[in-house]
Design a protein around this motif. Sequence first.
Motif, PDB file in Angstrom:
ATOM      1  N   PRO A   1       0.810  -1.220   0.000  1.00 48.12           N
ATOM      2  CA  PRO A   1       0.000   0.000   0.000  1.00 48.12           C
ATOM      3  C   PRO A   1       0.842   1.269   0.000  1.00 48.12           C
ATOM      4  N   VAL A   2       2.031   1.215   0.571  1.00 50.29           N
ATOM      5  CA  VAL A   2       2.894   2.404   0.612  1.00 50.29           C
ATOM      6  C   VAL A   2       3.342   2.775  -0.798  1.00 50.29           C
ATOM      7  N   LYS A   3       3.684   1.789  -1.587  1.00 53.09           N
ATOM      8  CA  LYS A   3       4.133   2.045  -2.947  1.00 53.09           C
ATOM      9  C   LYS A   3       3.022   2.700  -3.768  1.00 53.09           C
TER      10      LYS A   3
ATOM     11  N   ILE B   1       0.505   7.869  -6.004  1.00 56.20           N
ATOM     12  CA  ILE B   1      -0.594   8.835  -6.029  1.00 56.20           C
ATOM     13  C   ILE B   1      -0.123  10.177  -5.472  1.00 56.20           C
ATOM     14  N   TYR B   2       0.681  10.125  -4.401  1.00 55.15           N
ATOM     15  CA  TYR B   2       1.216  11.349  -3.796  1.00 55.15           C
ATOM     16  C   TYR B   2       2.059  12.129  -4.807  1.00 55.15           C
ATOM     17  N   ASP B   3       2.923  11.436  -5.528  1.00 53.12           N
ATOM     18  CA  ASP B   3       3.766  12.092  -6.529  1.00 53.12           C
ATOM     19  C   ASP B   3       2.925  12.745  -7.617  1.00 53.12           C
TER      20      ASP B   3
ATOM     21  N   GLN C   1       0.473  11.767   5.176  1.00 51.85           N
ATOM     22  CA  GLN C   1       0.198  11.325   6.544  1.00 51.85           C
ATOM     23  C   GLN C   1      -0.137   9.834   6.576  1.00 51.85           C
ATOM     24  N   GLN C   2      -0.876   9.363   5.577  1.00 50.59           N
ATOM     25  CA  GLN C   2      -1.192   7.939   5.491  1.00 50.59           C
ATOM     26  C   GLN C   2       0.075   7.117   5.264  1.00 50.59           C
ATOM     27  N   ILE C   3       0.967   7.618   4.411  1.00 49.10           N
ATOM     28  CA  ILE C   3       2.222   6.921   4.149  1.00 49.10           C
ATOM     29  C   ILE C   3       3.036   6.804   5.430  1.00 49.10           C
ATOM     30  N   LEU C   4       3.133   7.901   6.159  1.00 49.87           N
ATOM     31  CA  LEU C   4       3.879   7.874   7.426  1.00 49.87           C
ATOM     32  C   LEU C   4       3.260   6.903   8.420  1.00 49.87           C
TER      33      LEU C   4
ATOM     34  N   LYS D   1       3.872   1.900  11.316  1.00 51.55           N
ATOM     35  CA  LYS D   1       3.250   0.633  11.704  1.00 51.55           C
ATOM     36  C   LYS D   1       4.121  -0.544  11.281  1.00 51.55           C
ATOM     37  N   ALA D   2       4.766  -0.425  10.131  1.00 58.28           N
ATOM     38  CA  ALA D   2       5.607  -1.508   9.621  1.00 58.28           C
ATOM     39  C   ALA D   2       6.903  -1.643  10.432  1.00 58.28           C
ATOM     40  N   LYS D   3       7.381  -0.545  11.005  1.00 58.90           N
ATOM     41  CA  LYS D   3       8.622  -0.599  11.783  1.00 58.90           C
ATOM     42  C   LYS D   3       8.420  -1.263  13.130  1.00 58.90           C
TER      43      LYS D   3
END
Length: 59
Positions: A9-11, A16-18, A48-51, A56-58
């Motif tokens: 989902p981050v990718k 989309i952010y770019d 903010q969603q990416i962060l 959460k992944a860390k």
Amino acid sequence: MFAFLKPNPVKKLRKIYDKKSTEAMYAQRKGDIRSYSQLTAEAENLWQQILAYETKAKK
């Protein structure tokens, strides 16, 4: 075992952010400040969603 088959989902959000950031830049260059503001706000929301995903992944 098959974690590489799961969508990232981050990718997807970064892509989309770019796109939103680029659209905002072009809107600003055209002088359309209203669209620039809206697109920038959407891009900030995505960031903010990416962060959130990355923190959460860390854990």
